[in-house]
Write a protein that holds these residues in place. Structure first.
Motif, PDB file in Angstrom:
ATOM      1  N   LEU A  94      -4.648 -28.950   1.625  1.00 51.82           N
ATOM      2  CA  LEU A  94      -3.560 -28.848   2.595  1.00 51.82           C
ATOM      3  C   LEU A  94      -2.276 -28.451   1.892  1.00 51.82           C
ATOM      4  N   THR A  95      -1.520 -27.561   2.528  1.00 46.42           N
ATOM      5  CA  THR A  95      -0.177 -27.227   2.065  1.00 46.42           C
ATOM      6  C   THR A  95       0.793 -27.438   3.215  1.00 46.42           C
ATOM      7  N   PHE A  96       1.818 -28.262   2.982  1.00 46.59           N
ATOM      8  CA  PHE A  96       2.841 -28.549   3.980  1.00 46.59           C
ATOM      9  C   PHE A  96       4.170 -27.941   3.538  1.00 46.59           C
ATOM     10  N   LYS A  97       4.762 -27.160   4.408  1.00 46.75           N
ATOM     11  CA  LYS A  97       6.134 -26.709   4.216  1.00 46.75           C
ATOM     12  C   LYS A  97       6.968 -27.484   5.213  1.00 46.75           C
ATOM     13  N   LEU A  98       7.537 -28.591   4.727  1.00 47.29           N
ATOM     14  CA  LEU A  98       8.169 -29.555   5.610  1.00 47.29           C
ATOM     15  C   LEU A  98       9.488 -29.044   6.160  1.00 47.29           C
ATOM     16  N   HIS A  99       9.636 -29.162   7.462  1.00 43.82           N
ATOM     17  CA  HIS A  99      10.868 -28.788   8.160  1.00 43.82           C
ATOM     18  C   HIS A  99      10.948 -29.656   9.410  1.00 43.82           C
ATOM     19  N   PRO A 100      12.141 -30.117   9.784  1.00 40.92           N
ATOM     20  CA  PRO A 100      12.235 -31.044  10.924  1.00 40.92           C
ATOM     21  C   PRO A 100      11.588 -30.538  12.201  1.00 40.92           C
ATOM     22  N   THR A 101      11.776 -29.252  12.520  1.00 36.05           N
ATOM     23  CA  THR A 101      11.262 -28.739  13.795  1.00 36.05           C
ATOM     24  C   THR A 101      10.223 -27.635  13.634  1.00 36.05           C
ATOM     25  N   ARG A 102       9.995 -27.135  12.389  1.00 40.09           N
ATOM     26  CA  ARG A 102       9.041 -26.039  12.190  1.00 40.09           C
ATOM     27  C   ARG A 102       8.250 -26.273  10.898  1.00 40.09           C
ATOM     28  N   THR A 103       7.531 -27.381  10.856  1.00 40.12           N
ATOM     29  CA  THR A 103       6.683 -27.624   9.687  1.00 40.12           C
ATOM     30  C   THR A 103       5.425 -26.768   9.782  1.00 40.12           C
ATOM     31  N   LEU A 104       5.131 -26.039   8.710  1.00 41.24           N
ATOM     32  CA  LEU A 104       3.925 -25.214   8.653  1.00 41.24           C
ATOM     33  C   LEU A 104       2.861 -25.958   7.851  1.00 41.24           C
ATOM     34  N   VAL A 105       1.654 -25.995   8.396  1.00 42.40           N
ATOM     35  CA  VAL A 105       0.543 -26.683   7.742  1.00 42.40           C
ATOM     36  C   VAL A 105      -0.578 -25.668   7.504  1.00 42.40           C
ATOM     37  N   GLN A 106      -0.890 -25.431   6.241  1.00 40.83           N
ATOM     38  CA  GLN A 106      -2.006 -24.557   5.878  1.00 40.83           C
ATOM     39  C   GLN A 106      -3.171 -25.445   5.466  1.00 40.83           C
ATOM     40  N   ALA A 107      -4.288 -25.359   6.192  1.00 41.72           N
ATOM     41  CA  ALA A 107      -5.480 -26.139   5.885  1.00 41.72           C
ATOM     42  C   ALA A 107      -6.593 -25.222   5.432  1.00 41.72           C
ATOM     43  N   ASP A 108      -7.099 -25.452   4.233  1.00 44.19           N
ATOM     44  CA  ASP A 108      -8.253 -24.720   3.717  1.00 44.19           C
ATOM     45  C   ASP A 108      -9.424 -25.704   3.677  1.00 44.19           C
ATOM     46  N   LEU A 109     -10.350 -25.517   4.593  1.00 42.69           N
ATOM     47  CA  LEU A 109     -11.437 -26.462   4.789  1.00 42.69           C
ATOM     48  C   LEU A 109     -12.750 -25.872   4.298  1.00 42.69           C
ATOM     49  N   THR A 110     -13.375 -26.543   3.362  1.00 43.23           N
ATOM     50  CA  THR A 110     -14.722 -26.150   2.947  1.00 43.23           C
ATOM     51  C   THR A 110     -15.703 -26.763   3.938  1.00 43.23           C
ATOM     52  N   ILE A 111     -16.373 -25.932   4.692  1.00 45.81           N
ATOM     53  CA  ILE A 111     -17.299 -26.393   5.724  1.00 45.81           C
ATOM     54  C   ILE A 111     -18.732 -26.250   5.202  1.00 45.81           C
ATOM     55  N   ARG A 112     -19.518 -27.288   5.415  1.00 47.91           N
ATOM     56  CA  ARG A 112     -20.921 -27.241   5.025  1.00 47.91           C
ATOM     57  C   ARG A 112     -21.768 -27.745   6.180  1.00 47.91           C
ATOM     58  N   THR A 113     -22.888 -27.097   6.420  1.00 47.17           N
ATOM     59  CA  THR A 113     -23.769 -27.553   7.489  1.00 47.17           C
ATOM     60  C   THR A 113     -24.558 -28.777   7.016  1.00 47.17           C
ATOM     61  N   ARG A 114     -24.803 -29.699   7.906  1.00 41.41           N
ATOM     62  CA  ARG A 114     -25.561 -30.894   7.543  1.00 41.41           C
ATOM     63  C   ARG A 114     -27.021 -30.532   7.218  1.00 41.41           C
ATOM     64  N   SER A 115     -27.545 -29.513   7.899  1.00 44.28           N
ATOM     65  CA  SER A 115     -28.942 -29.153   7.726  1.00 44.28           C
ATOM     66  C   SER A 115     -29.230 -28.483   6.386  1.00 44.28           C
ATOM     67  N   GLY A 116     -28.194 -27.939   5.751  1.00 37.64           N
ATOM     68  CA  GLY A 116     -28.394 -27.220   4.495  1.00 37.64           C
ATOM     69  C   GLY A 116     -28.721 -25.758   4.677  1.00 37.64           C
ATOM     70  N   GLY A 117     -28.711 -25.292   5.907  1.00 38.37           N
ATOM     71  CA  GLY A 117     -28.954 -23.879   6.194  1.00 38.37           C
ATOM     72  C   GLY A 117     -27.952 -23.385   7.213  1.00 38.37           C
ATOM     73  N   PRO A 118     -27.970 -22.092   7.536  1.00 33.47           N
ATOM     74  CA  PRO A 118     -27.030 -21.554   8.532  1.00 33.47           C
ATOM     75  C   PRO A 118     -27.191 -22.253   9.879  1.00 33.47           C
ATOM     76  N   SER A 119     -26.078 -22.337  10.616  1.00 31.29           N
ATOM     77  CA  SER A 119     -26.106 -22.980  11.929  1.00 31.29           C
ATOM     78  C   SER A 119     -25.773 -21.965  13.012  1.00 31.29           C
ATOM     79  N   ASN A 120     -26.459 -22.079  14.135  1.00 35.29           N
ATOM     80  CA  ASN A 120     -26.169 -21.224  15.284  1.00 35.29           C
ATOM     81  C   ASN A 120     -25.163 -21.867  16.228  1.00 35.29           C
ATOM     82  N   ALA A 121     -24.766 -23.107  15.938  1.00 35.97           N
ATOM     83  CA  ALA A 121     -23.822 -23.813  16.803  1.00 35.97           C
ATOM     84  C   ALA A 121     -22.398 -23.350  16.525  1.00 35.97           C
ATOM     85  N   ALA A 122     -21.534 -23.535  17.513  1.00 34.36           N
ATOM     86  CA  ALA A 122     -20.105 -23.272  17.314  1.00 34.36           C
ATOM     87  C   ALA A 122     -19.484 -24.426  16.537  1.00 34.36           C
ATOM     88  N   LEU A 123     -18.458 -24.110  15.777  1.00 37.87           N
ATOM     89  CA  LEU A 123     -17.683 -25.131  15.084  1.00 37.87           C
ATOM     90  C   LEU A 123     -16.536 -25.544  16.004  1.00 37.87           C
TER      91      LEU A 123
END
Length: 880
Positions: A26-55
């Motif tokens: 996570l990267t936060f650029k703190l500002h009282p009314t316009r805080t920007l949050v950049q989230a870089d999420l490593t996603i992994r499927t529980r099954s260990g293979g590709p998923s056809n479901a929506a995230l």
């Protein structure tokens, strides 16, 4: 504010998430009314293979600025974004990929104090239970554990302090007066434990050497100028860390441990990994501004949040239905800590008084739910006394059933087996079954059934056979969602007290008795003891070994005997309390019948003798002299309650006790006077507690203001000053001395918010219908803020929860005032509004006219447009 959708979440619907998030950056650029949050999420499927479901990721009032997967910006057609949900349909055909999300939020406009908000110039987070989704889109559920790395950027002059979970990694300067700090938490955690703080605060520092020799840096951050008031909190933290090592073998695991105290906070505190955030009420203390109760509260809450490091953080709960797994267990641990730090008997009595005042009414009303609920509409409404306090009692019963050695072995196995897990109640019970070989399936009903069991007990002594027979019967009344109940396993500690006042040796002809514990498992159960020549007096449910309502065939003489001789100090207190409760309920009926109550002189003498008994510590005597509260008496009466008659009965007994023991009480009051410098230690606090209870008695007769006025004027600490002010305001309301003391207190402490909370609370709890108008005036006071949870709780909350005659004013004005205030609070902070609205939970027990007026107020709230899910859930369940 989340408007209620009516959705009900059910335990049986739980399914593991198809996706996991093993790493979050996570990267936060703190500002009282316009805080920007950049989230870089490593996603992994529980099954260990590709998923056809929506995230599908959770959100709450979010504004999406950009969305990418593996660095490629997504086409708008491949996802749907609303403020409350992000659905990504086109996912890579891989088991692991990275999602980059940028959101924009306005911390300064966040008056709900959930997620990331800015108050008093400082950025703070509160993510439990579902606040993280107000920061970025995420799988915001406790069973998704992630390793977090957080970068914070902010204006260096406005926000010099940048903190997050874990250990500091690096920091430095940026262009345009900005600076940054990076934090890394190596332990996977759920999103509700995420925290950041940015601001300009003072700090006190210390260090702690763990049992393996690691040095941990400690910091407590507070408003500038208040650093000295954090010293007791730091001392409590170090004692907590050492106690957890010695009693549970648990060592702290990071290089730093930080606490931040803020004034605007919905809860008491939050156990975020390595960065606890506290309501400053539970951090700041000195003798001028804090009472002994404040010191004890700081010690307990500091310990509670620290103990969560293992029972809540290292092992978290699989889903919110398992909330008691972390909260009930940790409450038990903080209770044991406080008992070891102070007086075990005094602590136990205080715990039980609180349980009966808060949890028993919850169990017996429309908001009743099991320790582990099976369904909810709004999880914020299940941070209840049932989950916390009754949850603690269930853990205590496990220890009583297994014994100390097997309980410790079970806890050791729990930490070994489930470290790093999101666990369940079944996981917790299984470790105790495994180490002890016991079957705890029947006992597990304490987690699954709502309501307070009742147990009837009768003793028969056969002198010819030299035999004692106990007849026990259990029952559990229906609750709103459960009409049919199953039999409980109820452990009852007991003793048979002989004529000499000592416990008899017991020989039980029944395998349901193990040592000094009777295991009640059947609806009706008979227990026989042999070789008992003389009739004993039964002392049962010692130490409050089970959270039950006990009905016992016992004479007043037997209760008097136990109140003077029982070796179990809790049971001794209980006998005295039962005698007082019986006297008060009879006085209530007498007043309702139009007569003047008369009290047994033996009871009045018992109170005086207990006050004078130097073999008992002063703190214990203070509790023994504190009569059951108006709510306690109301529960005993049951239905058709007239709060004015209850107050009349209680005042009559207080006056009778004071009149019968005036000279004795005056001598003890002087004996308990402090000498030397103030100390918050338990012994000194106990003397002040006894002295102030006696001050209340001595100030009851009409015109008896001199002693309280003198104590107020001469007080050198807040305990004595606030106690004297309360006595003047409550016992001698409207007197020149009371008016002058209230004005003086306001003048002295008008710049001290935590002390002014006491001033508001004392006035909100003055008995009588006239307080309705007083509270209305105080809500217009320049020191009152509807945005501050502490101030709302101290005035509006205290009025409804602790002032039976004003809140339940016969003309309904108290209900009208309170309903209007609840709606006003709800516009800003739905969580606080919902919590104070629980004051209506016992409305059906009132006499018919008050019932009708209370119902009208509840209906008026329910008909308000766009109620939050928090408040609507409470109101509709209360009306059901």
């Amino acid at each position: 504010m989340r408007v209620d959708t009516g959705q009900v979440f059910k335990l049986e619907d739980y399914r593991p998430s198809e996706f996991l998030i093993p790493e979050t950056r996570l990267t936060f650029k703190l500002h009282p009314t316009r805080t920007l949050v950049q989230a870089d999420l490593t996603i992994r499927t529980r099954s260990g293979g590709p998923s056809n479901a929506a995230l599908v990721l959770d959100g709450d009032e979010l504004q999406l600025r950009s969305l990418s997967i593996n660095g490629t910006v997504l086409d708008a057609a491949s996802y749907q974004a609303t403020p409350d949900r992000l659905t990504i349909n086109a996912l890579p055909q891989a088991d692991t990929f990275t999602v980059q999300i940028e959101t924009e939020i306005a911390p300064e406009n966040n008056k709900a104090l959930s997620g990331l908000y800015r108050s008093s110039g400082n950025y703070t987070t509160q993510c439990e239970a579902e606040g993280f989704r107000r920061i970025t889109y995420f799988l915001d559920r406790p069973d998704v554990l992630s390793v977090y790395t957080v970068r914070l950027e902010a204006d260096a002059s406005e926000t010099p302090l940048l903190l997050s979970n874990g250990n500091p990694v690096e920091s430095g300067s940026l262009a345009d007066g900005q600076h940054y700090a990076v934090w890394h938490d190596p332990f996977p955690k759920p999103s509700y434990l995420f925290a950041l703080v940015g601001g300009n605060l003072g700090v006190i520092t210390d260090s702690f050497t763990t049992m393996s020799g690691r040095e941990v840096e400690l910091g407590i951050y507070v408003e500038h100028g208040k650093e000295a008031r954090a010293a007791y909190a730091m001392d409590a933290l170090k004692r907590s860390m050492r106690w957890d090592e010695e009693v549970f073998g648990l060592e702290y695991d990071l290089d730093v441990f930080n606490i931040v105290a803020v004034s605007d906070f919905n809860m008491g505190a939050m156990e975020n990994k390595g960065l606890n955030i506290f309501n400053d009420k539970y951090v700041l203390a000195d003798e001028v501004t804090a009472t002994d109760a404040d010191y004890a509260g700081i010690e307990a809450v500091i310990a509670h949040e620290y103990f969560h490091n293992w029972t809540g953080n290292r092992i978290t709960c699989r889903d919110w239905f398992q909330l008691c797994l972390k909260e009930g267990l940790t409450v038990y641990r903080d209770h044991e800590f406080s008992a070891d730090q102070r007086s075990r008997a005094v602590k136990r009595i205080a715990e039980v008084r609180g349980l009966r005042a808060q949890q028993f009414p919850e169990d017996q009303g429309p908001l009743a739910h099991p320790v582990r609920p099976r369904r909810y509409r709004e999880i914020n409404n299940f941070y209840t006394s049932t989950v916390y306090e009754k949850g603690s009692e269930v853990v205590r019963m496990i220890r009583t059933i297994l014994g100390a050695a097997d309980f410790r072995r079970g806890m050791d196995l729990y930490f070994e087996r489930h470290d790093g897990d999101a666990a369940t109640i079944e996981d917790f019970l299984k470790v105790f079954e495994d180490v002890s070989g016991r079957d705890l399936q029947q006992f597990a009903l304490w987690y699954h059934q709502a309501g307070t069991p009742s147990v009837q007990v009768a003793l028969r002594h056969d002198a010819a056979k030299r035999e004692v027979t106990l007849h026990l019967e259990q029952a559990l009344a229906p609750t709103p969602t459960e009409s049919s109940k199953r039999l409980m396993h109820i452990p009852l500690q007991f003793g048979l007290v002989g004529p000499d006042g000592h416990d008899m040796a017991v020989h039980a002809a029944d395998d349901s008795v193990e040592g000094d514990v009777i295991h009640l498992r059947k609806r009706q159960q008979t227990v026989r003891f042999t070789d008992v020549a003389e009739r004993p007096v039964l002392s049962i449910n010692r130490g409050f070994s089970a959270p039950i309502m006990l009905a016992m065939e016992q004479t007043a003489e037997d209760r008097m005997f136990l109140a003077r001789h029982d070796s179990d100090l809790f049971a001794r207190w209980q006998s005295m309390t039962t005698l007082a409760t019986q006297a008060l309920t009879q006085a209530y009926r007498t007043i309702r019948g139009g007569d003047t109550p008369v009290f047994d002189e033996a009871l009045l003498a018992l109170v005086g003798d207990t006050a004078s008994d130097a073999s008992l510590e002063p703190a214990y005597r203070a509790l023994a002299l504190s009569l059951p509260g108006e709510g306690d008496i109301a529960r005993e009466i049951g239905q058709g309650i007239d709060p004015d008659a209850i107050l009349g009965a209680r005042n009559a007994l207080v006056l009778a006790i004071a009149s019968a023991n005036a000279d004795r009480f005056a001598l003890i009051y002087e004996e308990m006077a402090a000498s030397g410098a103030f100390s918050p230690d338990a012994a000194s606090a106990g003397k002040r507690a006894l002295r102030n209870v006696l001050l209340d008695y001595l100030s009851t007769p009409a015109g008896a203001v001199e002693r309280a006025a003198s104590q107020y004027e001469r007080a050198t600490n807040m305990t004595d000053r606030a106690a004297a002010l309360a006595v003047l305001a409550h016992r001698q309301s409207g007197s020149p001395e009371a008016v002058a003391a209230l004005a003086d207190f306001e003048h002295r402490f008008r710049t001290e918010p935590l002390v002014m909370d006491k001033w508001f609370q004392i006035q909100a709890t003055v008995p009588g219908a006239a307080t309705v108008d007083a509270v209305r005036r105080l809500m217009r006071h320049e020191g009152f803020s509807i945005d501050n949870p502490n101030r709302v709780r101290s005035l509006v909350g205290a009025f409804a929860a602790a002032n039976q005659t004003a809140f339940h004013a016969a003309d309904g004005s108290g209900y009208t005032l309170f309903a209007d205030a609840v709606i006003e609070v709800e516009r800003r902070n739905p969580q606080v509004a919902a919590r104070i609205a629980t004051a209506f939970r016992s409305w059906r027990s009132l006499e018919p006219e008050r019932q009708d007026k209370a119902r009208q107020a509840l209906v008026a709230i329910s008909q308000h447009k766009d109620l939050s899910s928090d408040l609507r859930d409470i109101v509709e369940r209360t009306l059901a």
